[in-house]
Design an enzyme around this catalytic site. Structure first.
Site, PDB file in Angstrom:
ATOM      1  N   CYS A 270     -10.416  -7.652   8.860  1.00 18.52           N
ATOM      2  CA  CYS A 270     -10.923  -6.266   8.887  1.00 18.52           C
ATOM      3  C   CYS A 270     -11.767  -5.988   7.656  1.00 18.52           C
ATOM      4  O   CYS A 270     -12.950  -5.735   7.719  1.00 18.52           O
ATOM      5  CB  CYS A 270      -9.769  -5.268   8.866  1.00 18.52           C
ATOM      6  SG  CYS A 270      -8.571  -5.508  10.127  1.00 18.52           S
TER       7      CYS A 270
HETATM    8  N1  SAJ Z   1      -6.310  -7.014  -1.430  1.00 14.62           N
HETATM    9  C1  SAJ Z   1      -6.515  -7.089  -2.798  1.00 14.62           C
HETATM   10  N2  SAJ Z   1      -6.126  -6.040  -3.567  1.00 14.62           N
HETATM   11  C2  SAJ Z   1      -5.549  -4.916  -3.023  1.00 14.62           C
HETATM   12  C3  SAJ Z   1      -5.357  -4.854  -1.622  1.00 14.62           C
HETATM   13  C4  SAJ Z   1      -5.754  -5.914  -0.850  1.00 14.62           C
HETATM   14  O1  SAJ Z   1      -7.024  -8.078  -3.319  1.00 14.62           O
HETATM   15  O2  SAJ Z   1      -5.201  -4.004  -3.779  1.00 14.62           O
HETATM   16  C5  SAJ Z   1      -6.762  -8.124  -0.591  1.00 14.62           C
HETATM   17  C6  SAJ Z   1      -5.653  -8.705   0.253  1.00 14.62           C
HETATM   18  O3  SAJ Z   1      -4.986  -9.731  -0.454  1.00 14.62           O
HETATM   19  C7  SAJ Z   1      -6.420  -9.247   1.455  1.00 14.62           C
HETATM   20  C8  SAJ Z   1      -7.562  -8.263   1.601  1.00 14.62           C
HETATM   21  O4  SAJ Z   1      -7.704  -7.615   0.337  1.00 14.62           O
HETATM   22  O5  SAJ Z   1      -6.926 -10.533   1.186  1.00 14.62           O
HETATM   23  C9  SAJ Z   1      -7.324  -7.216   2.674  1.00 14.62           C
HETATM   24  O6  SAJ Z   1      -6.043  -6.705   2.433  1.00 14.62           O
HETATM   25  P1  SAJ Z   1      -5.497  -5.323   3.132  1.00 14.62           P
HETATM   26  O7  SAJ Z   1      -4.300  -4.908   2.358  1.00 14.62           O
HETATM   27  O8  SAJ Z   1      -6.589  -4.355   3.288  1.00 14.62           O
HETATM   28  O9  SAJ Z   1      -4.936  -5.829   4.513  1.00 14.62           O
HETATM   29  P2  SAJ Z   1      -5.604  -6.001   5.915  1.00 14.62           P
HETATM   30  O10 SAJ Z   1      -6.825  -6.824   5.900  1.00 14.62           O
HETATM   31  O11 SAJ Z   1      -4.474  -6.449   6.773  1.00 14.62           O
HETATM   32  O12 SAJ Z   1      -6.051  -4.529   6.307  1.00 14.62           O
HETATM   33  C10 SAJ Z   1      -5.316  -3.832   7.247  1.00 14.62           C
HETATM   34  C11 SAJ Z   1      -6.229  -2.745   7.716  1.00 14.62           C
HETATM   35  N3  SAJ Z   1      -5.707  -2.177   8.927  1.00 14.62           N
HETATM   36  C12 SAJ Z   1      -6.599  -1.874   9.891  1.00 14.62           C
HETATM   37  O13 SAJ Z   1      -7.783  -2.127   9.817  1.00 14.62           O
HETATM   38  C13 SAJ Z   1      -6.046  -1.212  11.079  1.00 14.62           C
HETATM   39  C14 SAJ Z   1      -6.347  -1.662   6.672  1.00 14.62           C
HETATM   40  O14 SAJ Z   1      -6.985  -0.503   7.237  1.00 14.62           O
HETATM   41  C15 SAJ Z   1      -4.996  -1.255   6.181  1.00 14.62           C
HETATM   42  O15 SAJ Z   1      -5.142  -0.201   5.219  1.00 14.62           O
HETATM   43  C16 SAJ Z   1      -4.372  -2.463   5.521  1.00 14.62           C
HETATM   44  O16 SAJ Z   1      -4.128  -3.386   6.600  1.00 14.62           O
HETATM   45  C17 SAJ Z   1      -3.066  -2.122   4.821  1.00 14.62           C
HETATM   46  O17 SAJ Z   1      -3.018  -1.024   4.249  1.00 14.62           O
HETATM   47  O18 SAJ Z   1      -2.200  -2.988   4.790  1.00 14.62           O
END
Ligand code: SAJ
Length: 430
Positions: A270
């Site tokens: 995403c």
């Molecule tokens: N990440 C960082 N630092 C952070 C947060 C994330 O480096 O502070 C990295 C993660 O390790 C990963 C990437 O960014 O590699 C994305 O992480 P994410 O926490 O955004 O997780 P996703 O990709 O699973 O995003 C989903 C999304 N859900 C949908 O699109 C419906 C996002 O909108 C959600 O907010 C997110 O999950 C969530 O909050 O867990």
């Protein structure tokens, strides 16, 4: 019986195209609420699993799939002609990026062509795939109207962004508010009624473009803030300041701040993708999304920064990356998931190989790692760390035994602050 009454009485027959981490939970939620649901997919293995009453998605309970299949309310098929018998159709297919970072709508177009071939008066069609503002009105609607039926009049059309968060134990389909935008008021109302039967809160908006843009804002917000905190990490390293301590202390601010954390880069299907759907569309309107592009540059520079930190750590032991044995702990794109899509660990491994290191990894969620010319099997976590020059925590799975890890390796580069609170001269954080 009108569609509105069929939805109210849960007699509407629902088709869900695309049975992945979005489509399967949706199909099961509708079936659990008593609707008759036909899941449609091109992947025969998914179809076989569902019809055998089994789930292949982490957050969908097999017993729920079995109960719905046994009750005759859920079935799966690759035969798209079932669409002619549906009252409502949800399209939940992937929207990846091409190599050129342009949107790839080929799965959406393929699904819409199937819907078009069987479109009937009175049907409600909803697109859930994350995409740029205008897709529903400019791509989906004209295709569906090719046979002479008019959207909003002869059939209904809406967009509703998926907000499924794989592995999230706090929020489920029912408790995540659902945004809905139709091509006209009636389409919005019917889509809202439909989702209102499976979610607690529906958020109707004035158009499909608003609904499309909502999702992109949500995920661009994350990508840009992760890019910001990664840039803060890069500068804090230069200034010899502990960025993790800074973020934790800033996090005590009870308003106006939301902590994000540095990491080895931006993974998942995403966050690294969605912002480029928005910037692509904005460029069509002559607008340059500089924040998105800059965040993309910063986030994609993080794997190289991690490898530099590994080099610095090895240098403290008068060693070079070239010829060293480096063990990666956690390769999935984020903790406690098995998904490898866009995982930054893949970039770290590739860069280490290029600089002459020999690399092994442990990840209980990823037994085999095949990507490009990377083809590795996981070393069981806890295997003796002898001969390893440096361990790198790329993904902070909760299942890892961090106390043992601290003792087992001579050097550790911790890209996730997984060893928070443990100070030792062989531990190096981003
Ligand atoms: N990440 C960082 N630092 C952070 C947060 C994330 O480096 O502070 C990295 C993660 O390790 C990963 C990437 O960014 O590699 C994305 O992480 P994410 O926490 O955004 O997780 P996703 O990709 O699973 O995003 C989903 C999304 N859900 C949908 O699109 C419906 C996002 O909108 C959600 O907010 C997110 O999950 C969530 O909050 O867990």
């Amino acid at each position: 019986m009108s569609l509105k009454d069929k939805i109210r009485d849960r007699k509407a027959r629902i088709g869900v195209i695309g049975l992945g981490y979005v489509g399967l939970p949706l199909a099961v939620e509708f079936a659990m609420k008593g609707f008759d649901v036909t899941g449609l997919d091109v992947d025969e293995s998914k179809i076989k699993e569902i019809n055998a009453g089994r789930s292949y998605i982490l957050d969908v309970k097999t017993e729920h799939v079995k109960a719905c299949v046994d009750a005759g309310r859920l079935r799966a098929s690759s035969d798209m002609s079932h669409l002619k018998d549906m009252d409502a159709i949800d399209i939940c297919v992937p929207t990846p990026l091409r190599k050129t970072k342009d949107p790839d709508l080929s799965y959406v177009v393929q699904a819409v062509d199937s819907v078009k071939a069987h479109l009937k008066k009175g049907q409600l069609v909803i697109l859930e795939s994350t995409t740029y503002p205008g897709t529903t009105d400019e791509v989906v609607q004209p295709a569906l109207e090719e046979n002479g039926l008019k959207a909003g009049v002869d059939f209904y059309l809406a967009f509703s962004p998926e907000r499924v968060d794989p592995g999230n134990e706090t929020y489920s389909t029912r408790t995540i508010p659902k945004v809905v935008g139709g091509v006209n008021r009636e389409s919005t109302e019917l889509a809202s009624d439909l989702y209102g039967s499976i979610v607690d809160t529906v958020v109707p908006v004035s158009s499909t473009q608003v609904a499309e843009m909502v999702k992109l804002l949500e995920n661009t917000f994350r990508a840009v803030n992760i890019g910001l905190v990664n840039e803060i990490a890069l500068m804090a390293h230069r200034m010899n300041i502990d960025v993790w301590e800074v973020i934790d202390a800033a996090g005590t601010k009870p308003f106006g701040f939301m902590p994000f954390y540095p990491g080895p880069g931006l993974g998942g299907h995403c966050i690294p993708i969605d912002p480029f759907y928005l910037s692509w569309k904005a460029r069509q309107s002559g607008f340059e999304c500089r924040f998105i592009e800059l965040a993309g540059h910063v986030n994609s520079s993080m794997p190289a920064f991690v490898v530099d930190r590994i080099g610095e750590a090895l240098n403290t032991r008068k060693k070079a990356i070239n010829g060293s044995r480096i063990h990666i702990l956690g390769v999935a794109y984020k903790k406690d998931v098995s998904d490898m899509r866009e995982s930054p660990a893949l970039d770290v491994i590739e860069l280490l190989h290029r600089r002459g290191a020999s690399v092994t990894y442990s990840d209980p969620f990823v037994p085999v790692l095949q990507h490009g010319d990377v083809d590795m099997k996981a070393t069981p976590e806890g295997a003796d760390g002898s001969g390893i020059d440096c361990a790198v925590i790329c993904t902070n799975h909760r299942v890892f035994d961090y106390a043992a890890i601290v003792k087992r390796y001579p050097l550790i580069v911790d890209t996730r602050n997984a060893l928070k609170g443990i100070q030792a001269d062989h531990i190096f954080r981003l």
